[in-house]
Design a protein around this motif. Structure first.
Motif, PDB file in Angstrom:
ATOM      1  N   TYR A 256     -42.469 -16.789  30.516  1.00  8.57           N
ATOM      2  CA  TYR A 256     -41.202 -17.512  30.520  1.00  8.57           C
ATOM      3  C   TYR A 256     -40.646 -17.735  31.929  1.00  8.57           C
ATOM      4  CZ  TYR A 256     -41.376 -16.564  25.533  1.00  8.57           C
ATOM      5  OH  TYR A 256     -41.767 -16.490  24.212  1.00  8.57           O
ATOM      6  N   TRP A 257     -41.518 -18.164  32.852  1.00  7.82           N
ATOM      7  CA  TRP A 257     -41.059 -18.381  34.235  1.00  7.82           C
ATOM      8  C   TRP A 257     -40.012 -19.490  34.310  1.00  7.82           C
ATOM      9  CZ3 TRP A 257     -42.112 -14.260  36.595  1.00  7.82           C
ATOM     10  CH2 TRP A 257     -43.328 -13.623  36.464  1.00  7.82           C
ATOM     11  N   LEU A 258     -40.268 -20.613  33.654  1.00  5.09           N
ATOM     12  CA  LEU A 258     -39.303 -21.711  33.667  1.00  5.09           C
ATOM     13  C   LEU A 258     -38.000 -21.268  33.017  1.00  5.09           C
ATOM     14  CD1 LEU A 258     -38.378 -24.621  34.089  1.00  5.09           C
ATOM     15  CD2 LEU A 258     -39.636 -25.249  32.020  1.00  5.09           C
ATOM     16  N   CYS A 259     -38.094 -20.561  31.917  1.00  6.26           N
ATOM     17  CA  CYS A 259     -36.890 -20.080  31.235  1.00  6.26           C
ATOM     18  C   CYS A 259     -36.087 -19.143  32.131  1.00  6.26           C
ATOM     19  CB  CYS A 259     -37.259 -19.395  29.923  1.00  6.26           C
ATOM     20  SG  CYS A 259     -37.934 -20.530  28.689  1.00  6.26           S
ATOM     21  N   GLN A 260     -36.782 -18.286  32.857  1.00 11.78           N
ATOM     22  CA  GLN A 260     -36.075 -17.378  33.770  1.00 11.78           C
ATOM     23  C   GLN A 260     -35.346 -18.162  34.857  1.00 11.78           C
ATOM     24  OE1 GLN A 260     -38.209 -13.771  35.059  1.00 11.78           O
ATOM     25  NE2 GLN A 260     -39.704 -14.247  33.454  1.00 11.78           N
ATOM     26  N   LYS A 261     -36.003 -19.178  35.423  1.00 10.42           N
ATOM     27  CA  LYS A 261     -35.349 -20.022  36.442  1.00 10.42           C
ATOM     28  C   LYS A 261     -34.148 -20.728  35.834  1.00 10.42           C
ATOM     29  CE  LYS A 261     -38.301 -20.183  40.100  1.00 10.42           C
ATOM     30  NZ  LYS A 261     -38.299 -20.704  41.416  1.00 10.42           N
ATOM     31  N   ALA A 262     -34.305 -21.201  34.607  1.00 12.01           N
ATOM     32  CA  ALA A 262     -33.214 -21.902  33.939  1.00 12.01           C
ATOM     33  C   ALA A 262     -32.032 -20.968  33.682  1.00 12.01           C
ATOM     34  CB  ALA A 262     -33.705 -22.519  32.635  1.00 12.01           C
ATOM     35  N   ILE A 263     -32.320 -19.755  33.274  1.00 12.23           N
ATOM     36  CA  ILE A 263     -31.247 -18.774  33.044  1.00 12.23           C
ATOM     37  C   ILE A 263     -30.504 -18.492  34.343  1.00 12.23           C
ATOM     38  CG2 ILE A 263     -30.827 -16.328  32.506  1.00 12.23           C
ATOM     39  CD1 ILE A 263     -33.106 -16.690  30.343  1.00 12.23           C
ATOM     40  N   LEU A 264     -31.237 -18.317  35.427  1.00 10.64           N
ATOM     41  CA  LEU A 264     -30.595 -18.099  36.730  1.00 10.64           C
ATOM     42  C   LEU A 264     -29.759 -19.314  37.112  1.00 10.64           C
ATOM     43  CD1 LEU A 264     -30.120 -16.429  39.272  1.00 10.64           C
ATOM     44  CD2 LEU A 264     -32.240 -17.403  40.201  1.00 10.64           C
ATOM     45  N   ALA A 265     -30.303 -20.515  36.928  1.00 12.37           N
ATOM     46  CA  ALA A 265     -29.559 -21.730  37.260  1.00 12.37           C
ATOM     47  C   ALA A 265     -28.275 -21.824  36.440  1.00 12.37           C
ATOM     48  CB  ALA A 265     -30.434 -22.963  37.036  1.00 12.37           C
ATOM     49  N   LEU A 266     -28.371 -21.552  35.141  1.00 11.82           N
ATOM     50  CA  LEU A 266     -27.169 -21.584  34.297  1.00 11.82           C
ATOM     51  C   LEU A 266     -26.136 -20.578  34.784  1.00 11.82           C
ATOM     52  CD1 LEU A 266     -28.781 -21.985  30.766  1.00 11.82           C
ATOM     53  CD2 LEU A 266     -27.300 -23.647  31.915  1.00 11.82           C
ATOM     54  N   SER A 267     -26.590 -19.396  35.175  1.00 15.16           N
ATOM     55  CA  SER A 267     -25.638 -18.377  35.645  1.00 15.16           C
ATOM     56  C   SER A 267     -24.979 -18.808  36.957  1.00 15.16           C
ATOM     57  CB  SER A 267     -26.319 -17.018  35.792  1.00 15.16           C
ATOM     58  OG  SER A 267     -27.188 -16.995  36.899  1.00 15.16           O
TER      59      SER A 267
END
Length: 182
Positions: A125-136
Motif C-alpha cells: 500500500y505504498w500509494l495509499c500511504q502517500k495518499a494518507i500522508l497527503a490528506l493529513s
C-alpha cells in the motif's frame, strides 16, 4: 490538444534538459528560476502538453519544479491527471505533491485514487500511504473525514492503521503497532 508555440516549446525543452540531470531539489528549482525567468508561469501548460504525449518523466519533472516554485495552476493540472488514471503516470509522486503544496481542494481526488488503487497497491500500500500522508497535510475537515472513513473495518488493516496514525487516534481504536508492522 494543447500545443506549445515555438518559443514556449524551446523554453520547455531547455528547462527540461536542465531538470533531467537529476532530482529536482530546491537548489535546482531556484537555479531554473534564475536562468529562465518567468518559466514557472508556463509549468501547468508544459505538464498538460507532456501528459498529452504520455511523457510521464517530463510530467514528473515539471510537476516537481512547479511544487518547489509554487507554479500557478499546478494543483488543478495534477488533480486533472489523477482523475483520468493514466497508465504509467507516477501517481505516488503527484499525490505527494498535492499534500506538500497543500492543495486543499484535492482531498476528494486523493481519496478516489486510494479507492481505485486498493487492489493493485496491496500488500504494501505504498500509494495509499502517500495518499494518507497527503490528506493529513491538507488539514481540512474534508480530508479528515476521508481519513476517518479509512479507519473503518471495511478497509485493509495497514491502511486503517496508517489513517489512524495520521489522525492520532490509533490508541483509541486499539491498534497495536507491533502487530500492525509484523
Amino acid at each position: 490538444m494543447v500545443m506549445l508555440s515555438g518559443n514556449d516549446a524551446a523554453l520547455a525543452e531547455a528547462v527540461d534538459s536542465h531538470l533531467a540531470r537529476g532530482p529536482v531539489t530546491d537548489e535546482v528549482a531556484y537555479a531554473v528560476q534564475r536562468r529562465f525567468p518567468g518559466a514557472v508561469d508556463s509549468v501547468e501548460r508544459w505538464i498538460r502538453v507532456a501528459a498529452a504525449a504520455c511523457d510521464w518523466g517530463k510530467v514528473g519533472r515539471f510537476a516537481n519544479l512547479g511544487a518547489k516554485l509554487h507554479a500557478p495552476g499546478l494543483g488543478r493540472v495534477i488533480m486533472d491527471l489523477l482523475e483520468v488514471n493514466y497508465a504509467g503516470l507516477n501517481e505516488e509522486d503527484l499525490v505527494d505533491i498535492l499534500g506538500e503544496v497543500r492543495v486543499v481542494d484535492a482531498a476528494g481526488v486523493i481519496f478516489r485514487v486510494v479507492k481505485r488503487s486498493l487492489e493493485s497497491d496491496a500488500p504494501a500500500y505504498w500509494l495509499c500511504q502517500k495518499a494518507i500522508l497527503a490528506l493529513s497535510e491538507l488539514e481540512s475537515d474534508e480530508a479528515n473525514r476521508y481519513l476517518s472513513e479509512m479507519t473503518t473495518d471495511s478497509w485493509p488493516s495497514p491502511i486503517r492503521w496508517h489513517a489512524a496514525v495520521a489522525l492520532c487516534i490509533e490508541d483509541q481504536l486499539g491498534f497495536d503497532e507491533d502487530s500492525m508492522m509484523a
